[in-house]
Design a protein around this motif. Sequence first.
Motif: not given
Length: 821
Positions: A515-535
């Motif tokens: 009953g958890f979110v399927p791996y493939a359905s977690i928001p993600h980005v394939d081959d981003p040109a610029v992507l940054a995370t800071a929580n």
Amino acid sequence: MNASLRVAGAVACAALVVAATVAGGSFLGLAAPLSGDAFESVAQEPAVGAERVESPYGHATVRYDEAGVPHVSAENEEALYYAVGYVQARDRLFQMDLQRRLVGGNLSAAFGERAVESDRFYRKMDFQAAAEASWAELRDTDAGPALEAYSAGVNRYIDAGERPPEFALLGYEPTRWEPTDTLLVGKLIAWRLSGNFADLRRATVRARLGPEATAELYPDAMAHDVPIVRGASDAAPFDPATAAGVAASAAANDSGSAAAGGANASGDFAAVYDAVAPFETKRVVGSNNWVLSGEATESGKPVLANDPHLSLTVPGVWYEMHTAVGESVDARGVTFPGIPFVIIGRTADVAWGVTNVGGDFTDEYTYETRDGQYLYDGEYRDFETTQETIPVADAPDVTVTVRKTVHGPVVERGGRTVGVAWPGFSATNESLGVYRLNRAESMADVRSALRIWDVPAQNFVAATRAGETLYYPAGRYPLRVTDGEVVRGDRIFDGSAGEGEWPGYTPYGTSSWSGFVPYASIPHVDDPAVLATANQRTVDDPPFYVGTSATYSEPYRGARIYEMLDARASDGATVADVLAVQRDVRSRAGVAYADIARDATGDLSPDARELAATLESWDGEMRADSRGALVARLFRDEFRAATFEDEFADAGLDAAYYPNPYVTQTLPADSRWFDDRETAATETRGDVAREALERTADRIDRRGYETYGDLNRLDLNHPFDREFLGWPERPMDGSAFTVSNFRGGEGEQFGSSWRMVVAFGETPAEDTARGVIPGGQSGVFWSDHYHDQLDEWAAGEYKPLTLSSPGGDPDIVFESGGAAA
């Protein structure tokens, strides 16, 4: 050392063990009352092992480089991890022992009764059983033999190596290291990053200030436009209701709904929150990472950067190492002492970095109880109950009652019985995930590792020499089910009524995660040109509930990183550009609060006018020699206090409950929160700004501060708080809200615990890879590597992070022979 000295040392050391562990600071926050003479009774020689060591697993060598980083090479994987266990114990055994004692609830056995409350919490959460459940799952995987060999290597050093001096000074011996101890350390790290009680906090605010005020001050989402994923996600669509299997869940829980009626899940939880808040994730814990594809770089090859922000400790939280076995393993980076695999780092062709997702991964449940039972699914059930004994040095042992429900462990305070659910209480596979990352040769290998990643949910960025890039916030995201519907998780659930169920979750056992979110359905980005995370929040409109403003970080760092990366990527970013971004100290928070100060209304005292003028000319840089940075930092604190202290004090809530700085900054100028209840006039933001400037002037005068460096100081001390054992103190650039992250002074020491940049070339010889830790590799205070990287780290410099091993003869040779320890 005589018995009286050992007793005195243990009791006094314990006084700060608890203060440090429960405050989210160093788990090594001990204080030694011992005189200098006591140290003379301990042989002051480096904690080194034999130059030649028998290994039951085969041949291995260790070469230490000039920074004390071990380069471990072996003929097979078990021989490798045996050697890794040996050298980690050689350099960090006391730290390793203290971590497992902390999370296992065994500090009191070494440090006395002052550590009992810490032990009581960790025993009640039963992280030990969670680690045992994980080991039962992992021992037959590829990672199992590696964990066993690592444990044997640690024990080989315990048997034959020199003890770090802390053991003799405290008068106890380390016990045998087991694979579950490694998993315990992993559970501790996971809890520190994803275990929070924000729902208890929110429920208390709601009960005392009302639902309208709670919604205003703790909104679902902060009003900014810089999520991690700025465009479309590559997640596969899914129906949360179908994934959660709500029809079956609703049928199972209908019978309990009428009995409890939901009323038990509302109200004031201050007593419970006060008891558990010291052990939850701290908002000051954060991190940065980003990845640039070849489209955005001058070289046409990817560049990746990562700097996790954690409590700064002596020794540091990270241990750097390089591990190699033929063509199967060639990994370099950092790990937590007690864990044999590189957690953040690189292989020959892949690099990866992590930051904390910051979502809501902990739920709380209340119950209707009677005669020692709790109501669930229409019937009263016995709590799963055990009695545990906490050994206490130089004091009577303490008995703790550990109680669990179907949802997880129970906390009881103020007449409340609260169950706690957290994915990490189940058997989890992150150790196997890291094991796979250490062997990654392609992005397909990275995906294989992340697909099984359970807890803590982490923002992974990855890049390959082949040019691939990836962003994936991997982890287990629960879908909560109430009365047949998927619901949000930002409330206290009525456990008796079957609210907020996590289908597929089994605490202290094997979860199906159905009953958890399927791996493939977690928001993600394939081959981003610029992507940054800071929580900051992952995406603006997630297809399922992830978290709220109470769990995500403010957008200041994320917005600043994107601002700089976008500007540099347009012309092709260089390695120098990436290093400059990582070392940036411009504060969007400081600038925003300086703007508020400029709008102060009414007459100001001469001192306050001088501060206002300082902010008017300030460049927004949080530099140690800046007076403007000092004023901005203190003004922000005083502005929040002047805004909320009257209403919150009347409600019996202290500063720990104040809304975050971004929510405070973005309140309308005429918000009711700016009005002072004690006056007949109706105050606005300008009036509060005037009051905050006056308070800031008074605080600066009382403390004698001149520039920001007088407040923002690096002041890290050895567990035994003796001047000659501490690291050199110094003023520091940076703040909690700058990319180059450091927050010190007035009891705080948080910041970039590791800085790493990896830029791929056409071949490994053309790579540019750099890293640095705050301090040094060794936890032994007379070692040459006790704090030999501290100057580089404080100055924003780096050392090479190559896959080349030092030349010359090995420092340690492991030879075939002997039995596993």
